[in-house]
Design a protein around this motif. Structure first.
Motif, PDB file in Angstrom:
ATOM      1  N   ILE A  18      13.715  -7.074   2.735  1.00  0.00           N
ATOM      2  CA  ILE A  18      13.634  -5.704   3.274  1.00  0.00           C
ATOM      3  C   ILE A  18      13.012  -4.763   2.246  1.00  0.00           C
ATOM      4  CG2 ILE A  18      15.001  -3.707   4.001  1.00  0.00           C
ATOM      5  CD1 ILE A  18      16.994  -5.707   5.266  1.00  0.00           C
ATOM      6  N   ILE A  19      13.441  -4.886   0.974  1.00  0.00           N
ATOM      7  CA  ILE A  19      12.901  -4.023  -0.089  1.00  0.00           C
ATOM      8  C   ILE A  19      11.402  -4.243  -0.250  1.00  0.00           C
ATOM      9  CG2 ILE A  19      12.914  -3.575  -2.584  1.00  0.00           C
ATOM     10  CD1 ILE A  19      15.930  -4.202  -2.524  1.00  0.00           C
ATOM     11  N   LEU A  20      11.004  -5.518  -0.268  1.00  0.00           N
ATOM     12  CA  LEU A  20       9.572  -5.830  -0.417  1.00  0.00           C
ATOM     13  C   LEU A  20       8.788  -5.361   0.801  1.00  0.00           C
ATOM     14  CD1 LEU A  20       7.942  -7.151  -2.671  1.00  0.00           C
ATOM     15  CD2 LEU A  20       8.048  -9.301  -1.419  1.00  0.00           C
ATOM     16  N   THR A  25       4.726  -1.979   3.079  1.00  0.00           N
ATOM     17  CA  THR A  25       4.388  -1.137   4.236  1.00  0.00           C
ATOM     18  C   THR A  25       3.933   0.249   3.778  1.00  0.00           C
ATOM     19  OG1 THR A  25       6.024  -2.326   5.568  1.00  0.00           O
ATOM     20  CG2 THR A  25       5.227  -0.233   6.440  1.00  0.00           C
ATOM     21  N   THR A  26       4.526   0.731   2.716  1.00  0.00           N
ATOM     22  CA  THR A  26       4.095   2.017   2.141  1.00  0.00           C
ATOM     23  C   THR A  26       2.649   1.929   1.663  1.00  0.00           C
ATOM     24  OG1 THR A  26       6.350   2.525   1.424  1.00  0.00           O
ATOM     25  CG2 THR A  26       4.570   3.748   0.359  1.00  0.00           C
ATOM     26  N   LEU A  27       2.316   0.825   1.019  1.00  0.00           N
ATOM     27  CA  LEU A  27       0.931   0.619   0.573  1.00  0.00           C
ATOM     28  C   LEU A  27      -0.022   0.587   1.756  1.00  0.00           C
ATOM     29  CD1 LEU A  27       1.326  -2.140  -2.203  1.00  0.00           C
ATOM     30  CD2 LEU A  27       1.102   0.334  -2.506  1.00  0.00           C
ATOM     31  N   LEU A  28       0.410  -0.055   2.840  1.00  0.00           N
ATOM     32  CA  LEU A  28      -0.432  -0.115   4.038  1.00  0.00           C
ATOM     33  C   LEU A  28      -0.638   1.285   4.617  1.00  0.00           C
ATOM     34  CD1 LEU A  28      -1.804  -2.005   6.201  1.00  0.00           C
ATOM     35  CD2 LEU A  28       0.310  -1.742   7.503  1.00  0.00           C
ATOM     36  N   GLY A  29       0.446   2.057   4.677  1.00  0.00           N
ATOM     37  CA  GLY A  29       0.357   3.418   5.204  1.00  0.00           C
ATOM     38  C   GLY A  29      -0.600   4.282   4.400  1.00  0.00           C
ATOM     39  N   VAL A  30      -0.542   4.162   3.077  1.00  0.00           N
ATOM     40  CA  VAL A  30      -1.440   4.917   2.199  1.00  0.00           C
ATOM     41  C   VAL A  30      -2.889   4.507   2.444  1.00  0.00           C
ATOM     42  CG1 VAL A  30      -2.122   5.295  -0.209  1.00  0.00           C
ATOM     43  CG2 VAL A  30       0.307   5.318   0.418  1.00  0.00           C
ATOM     44  N   SER A  31      -3.122   3.193   2.601  1.00  0.00           N
ATOM     45  CA  SER A  31      -4.484   2.675   2.828  1.00  0.00           C
ATOM     46  C   SER A  31      -5.090   3.260   4.093  1.00  0.00           C
ATOM     47  CB  SER A  31      -4.455   1.149   2.921  1.00  0.00           C
ATOM     48  OG  SER A  31      -3.938   0.567   1.749  1.00  0.00           O
ATOM     49  N   PHE A  32      -4.334   3.250   5.189  1.00  0.00           N
ATOM     50  CA  PHE A  32      -4.857   3.756   6.461  1.00  0.00           C
ATOM     51  C   PHE A  32      -4.967   5.282   6.466  1.00  0.00           C
ATOM     52  CE2 PHE A  32      -4.205  -0.477   8.139  1.00  0.00           C
ATOM     53  CZ  PHE A  32      -5.199  -0.581   9.099  1.00  0.00           C
ATOM     54  N   TYR A  33      -4.055   5.938   5.769  1.00  0.00           N
ATOM     55  CA  TYR A  33      -4.094   7.398   5.704  1.00  0.00           C
ATOM     56  C   TYR A  33      -5.372   7.885   5.011  1.00  0.00           C
ATOM     57  CZ  TYR A  33      -2.843  12.190   4.456  1.00  0.00           C
ATOM     58  OH  TYR A  33      -2.845  13.556   4.297  1.00  0.00           O
ATOM     59  N   LYS A  34      -5.774   7.175   3.981  1.00  0.00           N
ATOM     60  CA  LYS A  34      -6.956   7.570   3.213  1.00  0.00           C
ATOM     61  C   LYS A  34      -8.268   7.107   3.844  1.00  0.00           C
ATOM     62  CE  LYS A  34      -4.878   7.827  -1.412  1.00  0.00           C
ATOM     63  NZ  LYS A  34      -4.939   7.279  -2.797  1.00  0.00           N
ATOM     64  N   SER A  35      -8.191   6.135   4.721  1.00  0.00           N
ATOM     65  CA  SER A  35      -9.416   5.541   5.279  1.00  0.00           C
ATOM     66  C   SER A  35     -10.053   6.413   6.348  1.00  0.00           C
ATOM     67  CB  SER A  35      -9.095   4.165   5.869  1.00  0.00           C
ATOM     68  OG  SER A  35     -10.212   3.621   6.527  1.00  0.00           O
ATOM     69  N   ARG A  36     -11.375   6.510   6.302  1.00  0.00           N
ATOM     70  CA  ARG A  36     -12.125   7.219   7.336  1.00  0.00           C
ATOM     71  C   ARG A  36     -12.460   6.299   8.502  1.00  0.00           C
ATOM     72  NH1 ARG A  36     -16.577  10.799   3.890  1.00  0.00           N
ATOM     73  NH2 ARG A  36     -15.056  12.114   2.772  1.00  0.00           N
ATOM     74  N   ASN A  37     -12.609   5.003   8.210  1.00  0.00           N
ATOM     75  CA  ASN A  37     -12.961   4.032   9.253  1.00  0.00           C
ATOM     76  C   ASN A  37     -11.792   3.061   9.431  1.00  0.00           C
ATOM     77  OD1 ASN A  37     -14.090   2.167  10.978  1.00  0.00           O
ATOM     78  ND2 ASN A  37     -16.027   2.019   9.881  1.00  0.00           N
ATOM     79  N   LYS A  38     -10.855   3.449  10.271  1.00  0.00           N
ATOM     80  CA  LYS A  38      -9.627   2.668  10.442  1.00  0.00           C
ATOM     81  C   LYS A  38      -9.870   1.354  11.193  1.00  0.00           C
ATOM     82  CE  LYS A  38      -6.439   6.547   9.988  1.00  0.00           C
ATOM     83  NZ  LYS A  38      -7.421   7.364   9.263  1.00  0.00           N
ATOM     84  N   LYS A  39     -10.876   1.324  12.061  1.00  0.00           N
ATOM     85  CA  LYS A  39     -11.205   0.082  12.775  1.00  0.00           C
ATOM     86  C   LYS A  39     -11.714  -0.966  11.786  1.00  0.00           C
ATOM     87  CE  LYS A  39     -12.362   2.428  17.100  1.00  0.00           C
ATOM     88  NZ  LYS A  39     -13.452   2.781  18.047  1.00  0.00           N
TER      89      LYS A  39
END
Length: 303
Positions: A18-20, A25-39
């Motif tokens: 769960i901790i991992l 998941t936080t790293l994934l959220g940051v990646s998509f938040y910063k991305s301009r081309n989510k597809k």
């Protein structure tokens, strides 16, 4: 008393996973938040997961290199596969995507390899993960290589390399199909195997082959464009593949015909959507072609 001990052990085993999960998941959220081309980013993520799944097919399903013990599912066999899905579909790919999207260099990739090596050692110590013939040094070597493949794949995908696009779509469909089949198996809706009794060992050897076959045909069908003809071909192929497995007693299915057909149609529509994300929507292609034809017509009139 035994039940209480079992519950405590189950809870203790879940906590590291769960901790991992929360960290990655936080790293994934940051990646998509910063991305301009989510597809594009989603395509890269699914490709990364696909690479991990193909490796896991040989290392875990065929050659039993290690065993996961998250104690989430009562059945030990499914619990092991579920742990593998967490590792190969979330923990490592999410990190690879973050490193690629953030354009972090080889030092960070080496640190990422050390990070997962330390996690592996901790999981071994906590007895939520067990080695058979796998060695931690393999993780230390392979993880940075995997992170570099993600960078390389992202570059070629950005350049619209036709081979990379084709393989990316194939991996997206394969991963989705494999996850869907795991869900069906865990709810006892489908089971693959040989002979009268289908063991789970046989099931998880056949599932990747089934997913690969369907993904390859689907990718080839959608290669030119996503239209009703392509959708129909994939539907007929999937029905034919299922009938083949039933005829030769390689599968046991507990689906009503209408339910199965509905799910299959929804998945085919999803695979068509994947195709549009990888290659661009059909309307865009048609507009581009119209633009080329229009320019040619103008030039011709001037002449």
């Amino acid at each position: 008393m035994k039940w209480d001990m079992s519950m405590k052990k189950s809870k203790r085993n879940k906590i590291p996973f769960i901790i991992l999960f929360l960290i990655q998941t936080t790293l994934l959220g940051v990646s998509f938040y910063k991305s301009r081309n989510k597809k594009h980013l989603f395509t890269l993520l699914m490709s990364n997961i696909g690479f991990a799944y193909l490796l896991e097919f040989f290392v875990l399903n065929l050659f039993k290199a290690y065993k996961y013990k998250p104690k989430v599912i009562k059945n030990d066999f499914f619990d092991n596969i579920f742990g593998a899905i967490l590792s190969q579909a979330i923990f490592v790919p999410f990190t690879a995507l973050f490193l690629t999207a953030s354009k972090l260099g080889w030092v960070w990739k080496l640190l990422g390899g050390i990070y997962f090596t330390l996690v592996e050692l901790l999981f071994l110590r906590l007895k939520v993960y067990k080695h058979y013939w796998w060695k931690t040094v393999y993780t230390l070597i392979l993880i940075p290589i995997y992170f570099n493949i993600s960078d390389w794949w992202n570059l070629l995908l950005s350049k619209k390399n036709p081979v990379i696009r084709f393989i990316s779509l194939f991996l997206m469909i394969m991963v989705t199909e494999a996850n869907l089949l795991f869900l069906f198996a865990s709810t006892r809706k489908i089971r693959f195997g040989f002979g009268k009794y289908h063991s789970w060992t046989e099931h998880f050897i056949i599932v990747p082959l089934y997913a690969i076959s369907l993904a390859l045909f689907s990718t080839m069908s959608f290669l030119k464009e996503n239209n009703w003809s392509a959708n129909l071909r994939v539907l007929l192929m999937s029905i034919g593949l299922d009938q083949f497995f039933k005829k030769y007693k390689l599968s046991k299915v507990k689906f009503k015909g209408v339910d199965y057909l509905s799910i299959r149609i929804l998945m085919i529509l999803l695979y068509g959507q994947f195709r549009d994300w990888v290659y661009g929507e059909r309307r865009t292609v048609e507009l581009e072609n119209f633009g080329v034809e229009k320019v040619a017509e103008i030039v011709s009139n001037r002449d």
